[in-house]
Write an enzyme that holds these catalytic residues in place. Structure first.
Site, short mmCIF file in Angstrom:
data_model
loop_
_atom_site.label_atom_id
_atom_site.label_comp_id
_atom_site.label_asym_id
_atom_site.label_seq_id
_atom_site.Cartn_x
_atom_site.Cartn_y
_atom_site.Cartn_z
N GLY A 241 -111.07 13.84 -58.09
CA GLY A 241 -111.46 13.13 -56.86
C GLY A 241 -110.80 13.81 -55.67
O GLY A 241 -111.46 14.23 -54.74
N GLY A 511 -101.11 5.37 -57.96
CA GLY A 511 -101.71 4.79 -59.16
C GLY A 511 -100.70 4.44 -60.23
O GLY A 511 -100.69 3.31 -60.74
N ALA A 512 -99.85 5.38 -60.59
CA ALA A 512 -98.91 5.13 -61.69
C ALA A 512 -97.89 4.06 -61.34
O ALA A 512 -97.71 3.10 -62.09
CB ALA A 512 -98.23 6.43 -62.10
N GLY A 689 -94.28 8.18 -56.73
CA GLY A 689 -95.52 8.94 -56.82
C GLY A 689 -95.26 10.37 -57.24
O GLY A 689 -94.26 10.97 -56.86
N VAL A 690 -96.19 10.93 -58.03
CA VAL A 690 -96.03 12.32 -58.45
C VAL A 690 -97.26 13.16 -58.13
O VAL A 690 -97.14 14.34 -57.81
CB VAL A 690 -95.70 12.42 -59.96
N GLU A 692 -99.34 14.03 -55.83
CA GLU A 692 -99.55 14.93 -54.69
C GLU A 692 -98.31 15.74 -54.31
O GLU A 692 -98.40 16.68 -53.53
CB GLU A 692 -100.02 14.11 -53.49
MO1 MOS Z 1 -105.74 11.09 -52.49
S1 MOS Z 1 -106.20 12.67 -51.25
O1 MOS Z 1 -105.23 9.79 -51.55
O2 MOS Z 1 -107.02 10.85 -53.52
#
Ligand code: MOS
Length: 731
Positions: A241, A511-512, A689-690, A692
């Site tokens: 995505g 997400g995680a 978070g990982v 990005e």
């Molecule tokens: Mo990310 S660029 O927030 O899917």
């Protein structure tokens, strides 16, 4: 049963560390890996339905204008053609995954080249495509369409001003003042945007490729004026995505409108060109970095000003300054973001919006400052780590930046010394190394998940959360397995269906920590219920290998359940724990490059990344996320660039042959170190978070390595051979 937590305080209990199963953090394969690599996992464009029609989008060949007329008769007589749909609701811009913030605006005016304006529906794809190419459209202009961000009107947003940066620059022993540009990026997910819509007169079911189903459902209902309950979205597998599927885009709306109008299922798959021309872009940027330092290399001033762009009327502005707010110190600060209004497709979130282009420029400036000071660039960074957020004063909840720089340096074999280019040549290749810090702010969002313990010693996890290649199936199985004393193989994780409890969706690397926390809370509820049934305290309960144990007893889980399933919904909400602290993931990149002395071609020879991401939930998928991020760093540094025609504004490189993402030959051995860390404020599972982080700064390490190799300071990304040659001093 349900358990709700709004996290207002750090959770220092580290519950997952007290469990007995030993699967959290383990290096395990993806449960869905086999069906993905064997091609049997079904993606959006591969669904079929009885009586299905095919739709092909017709897109605008102008950057700004209004349709004067659509000659539907020009194609309605063609073989197989069933309809031309030009409902103005499908001309709306792609959503940004922010349903509820701004109501959907149907649009008649086209404002970028490639904007969908009609859908031709036919019995077969070939018939629809043929007719779509022949559909006759007339246009009239609706005003100027500025294309150049440097010449367009801008809106200004001064986000931080503290002290007097100009004065600090004037007084400083050493200064750096550089302006660096980056060009636009495409998400470039491998799977194109696709939707199959089915309407039974009451309920709309859409199989699509989406990142955030809860929000996407609201967006689609809003755009079609349906109740949310009338919309079901299904998206169990997503072939990448990278921001481009955060919100719904035109293929989803168009397929839905057509299915509702024609009473037959309709599938719409965007072509690769349409994905490039129509879907969200990352804004190009122009960034000015100013650093003021004393004779010992302590920053006294820090400035970061950026110009980014978007369409008129869009709120999103590439958040370039996000981690510049707190990465380095300096009492006198100026951070400023200007937004130019131009007619390119909507700018939105693409692969670590903000930091992915914002950190690398700061890291180039730091390299230049280190050289002026005659310091090792790692030593300069270590000297300038602030004790707390420099503007807000909030403490860091956790920060392994120094350790990442130090451990990464060891693993990479970094030689601490002042930078002095052209020290090593192999044949016609100059060899050099570079370093950069990594930082990305941590985010969590509301998420729900249901976990059901089944009497057959298995468990079921259900949430509308997506796995966009990130490893959601794996980590949710590991969290539930650890908490419930089961092996992940015995956990059935079901995702990507709005019939399940609404999760966080995949975006912003949340997400995680968000969905993982929802699963964790559900499991805490189940554990409490089991302890109650056994008449023991929850803390006295050990669950392992399908058995419940306590001081003096042991029994099979199945016996406790009495043949009945037991379920609990976990409901996680972010609270003030992430506002009372500066919560961010950190890391460091090291790169070795070879630069050809005659052609300026750069080859990345090896890269090391060291990262602190809070608790590692799953060693393999976390590492994989970092490998992906570092791969994008190579593209960002050397090849990726959206090229717009300056005259008519169309995107010239709209496929994967002309838009250059790194391929196997471009990617050398990448080494990833994950440093042990727990962040109690980040989430109740101590994870940050990982996804990005791995692409936030690494292009700067490559830029610095290019300089160390050949002496070329390049101030424009991507650093293509022409730019490197132009910046290279005479041999
Ligand atoms: Mo990310 S660029 O927030 O899917």
């Amino acid at each position: 049963m349900s358990v709700h937590l709004k996290q207002d305080k750090p959770d220092t209990r580290n519950v997952l560390d007290t469990m007995a199963q030993g699967v959290i953090g383990a290096d395990l394969p993806r449960p869905e890996g086999l069906i993905k690599v064997t091609g049997t996992a079904i993606y959006a464009a591969e669904y079929r339905a009885d009586g299905m029609l095919e739709g092909v989008l017709v897109t605008a060949p102008v950057v700004r204008g209004e349709i004067a007329s659509i000659n539907e008769a020009s194609v309605l007589g063609m073989p197989g053609v069933r309809a031309v749909i030009s409902d103005k609701r499908m001309t709306g811009r792609p959503a940004q995954g922010t349903a509820g913030e701004a109501p959907f605006q149907p649009a008649r005016e086209v404002c970028y080249w490639g904007q969908p304006v009609a859908l031709v529906v036919a019995e077969t794809f070939e018939q629809a495509r043929d007719a779509a190419k022949r559909l006759a459209l007339d246009w009239h202009g609706t005003g100027d369409a500025p294309l150049d961000p440097e010449a367009a009107e801008t809106e200004k947003d001064e986000s931080t001003r503290k002290g007097d940066l100009a004065h600090a620059m004037a007084e400083a022993a050493h200064t750096v003042d550089v302006t660096i540009t980056t060009e636009g990026h495409a998400s470039a997910a491998m799977e194109p945007h696709a939707a199959l819509a089915q309407w039974d007169g009451r309920t709309l079911t859409v199989h699509a490729s989406l990142q955030m189903l809860k929000y996407n459902r609201a967006e689609l209902a809003d755009s079609l004026k349906l109740e949310e309950e009338q919309v079901r979205l299904v998206s169990p597998y997503v072939g990448g995505g990278f921001g481009s599927k955060l919100g719904i885009s035109q293929e989803v709306v168009a397929a839905s409108l057509a299915a509702m109008q024609l009473g037959r299922p309709v599938r719409v798959v965007m072509s690769r060109q349409q994905v490039f021309q129509t879907i969200m872009r990352r804004s190009e940027t122009r960034q000015r970095i100013r650093l003021a330092a004393d004779a010992e290399g302590r920053l006294t001033g820090f400035g970061h000003e950026a110009l980014v762009s978007n369409l008129p009327g869009e709120d999103f502005a590439e958040p370039v300054l996000q981690s510049s707010q707190f990465l380095y110190g300096g009492d006198n600060r100026l951070l400023k973001l200007d937004l130019a209004r131009i007619h390119r497709m909507t700018a939105g979130s693409v692969r670590a919006p903000g930091e992915a282009v914002g950190v690398q420029t700061v890291e180039q400036a730091m390299d230049i400052l280190a050289e002026k000071l005659g310091m090792d660039p790692i030593a300069l960074r270590l000297r300038n780590l602030p004790d707390a957020h420099p503007a807000k004063g909030t403490p860091f909840s956790s920060r392994k930046l120094a350790e990442c720089l130090e451990e990464g340096a060891k693993a990479f074999g970094w030689e601490p010394r002042p930078r002095a280019p052209r020290h090593t040549r192999e044949g016609e290749w100059w060899i050099g190394t570079g370093v950069a810090s990594a930082a990305r702010v941590h985010a969590v969002v509301e998420a729900k998940a249901r976990v059901t313990l089944r009497p057959d010693r298995t468990a079921l996890v259900e949430t509308d959360m997506t796995d966009i290649g990130t490893g959601t199936y794996t980590i949710l199985g590991q969290i539930a397995g650890e908490m419930l004393g089961l092996m992940p193989d015995d956990i059935d994780v079901r995702l990507g269906d709005t019939d399940f409890p609404p999760g966080s969706g995949s975006g912003g690397s949340w997400g995680a920590p968000s969905c993982g926390s929802a699963v964790f809370l559900a499991c805490e509820g189940l554990r409490k219920d089991i302890a109650r049934r056994l008449d023991i305290g929850t803390d006295d309960l050990t669950l392992k290998d399908g058995l419940a144990r306590w001081d003096g007893g042991e029994t099979a889980l199945a016996d406790i359940l009495g043949g009945e399933p037991l379920d609990c919904i976990g409901h996680f909400e972010p609270g003030s724990s992430i506002e009372d602290a500066t919560v961010s993931s950190f890391g460091a990149f090291f790169a070795e490059v070879a630069v050809n002395r005659w052609t300026g071609e750069t080859r990345v020879r090896r890269m090391t990344g060291a990262f602190g991401i809070g608790r590692v939930l799953s060693a393999r998928t976390a590492r994989s996320q970092c490998l992906g991020g570092m791969t994008w760093c190579i593209g960002n540094a050397l090849t990726e660039s959206l090229m717009f025609d300056p005259v008519d504004g169309h995107l010239a490189n709209c496929d994967l042959a002309e838009y250059h993402v790194p391929v196997h030959r471009d990617v050398p051995a990448l080494e990833v170190l994950l440093l042990e860390e727990r962040d109690a404020a980040a989430s109740p599972i101590q994870a940050k978070g990982v996804g990005e982080l791995g692409l936030c700064g690494g292009a700067g390490a490559i830029a610095n390595a290019i300089y160390d190799a050949c002496g070329a300071r390049v101030f424009a990304y991507p650093m293509t051979p022409d730019r490197v040659i132009a910046a290279m001093p005479d041999i």
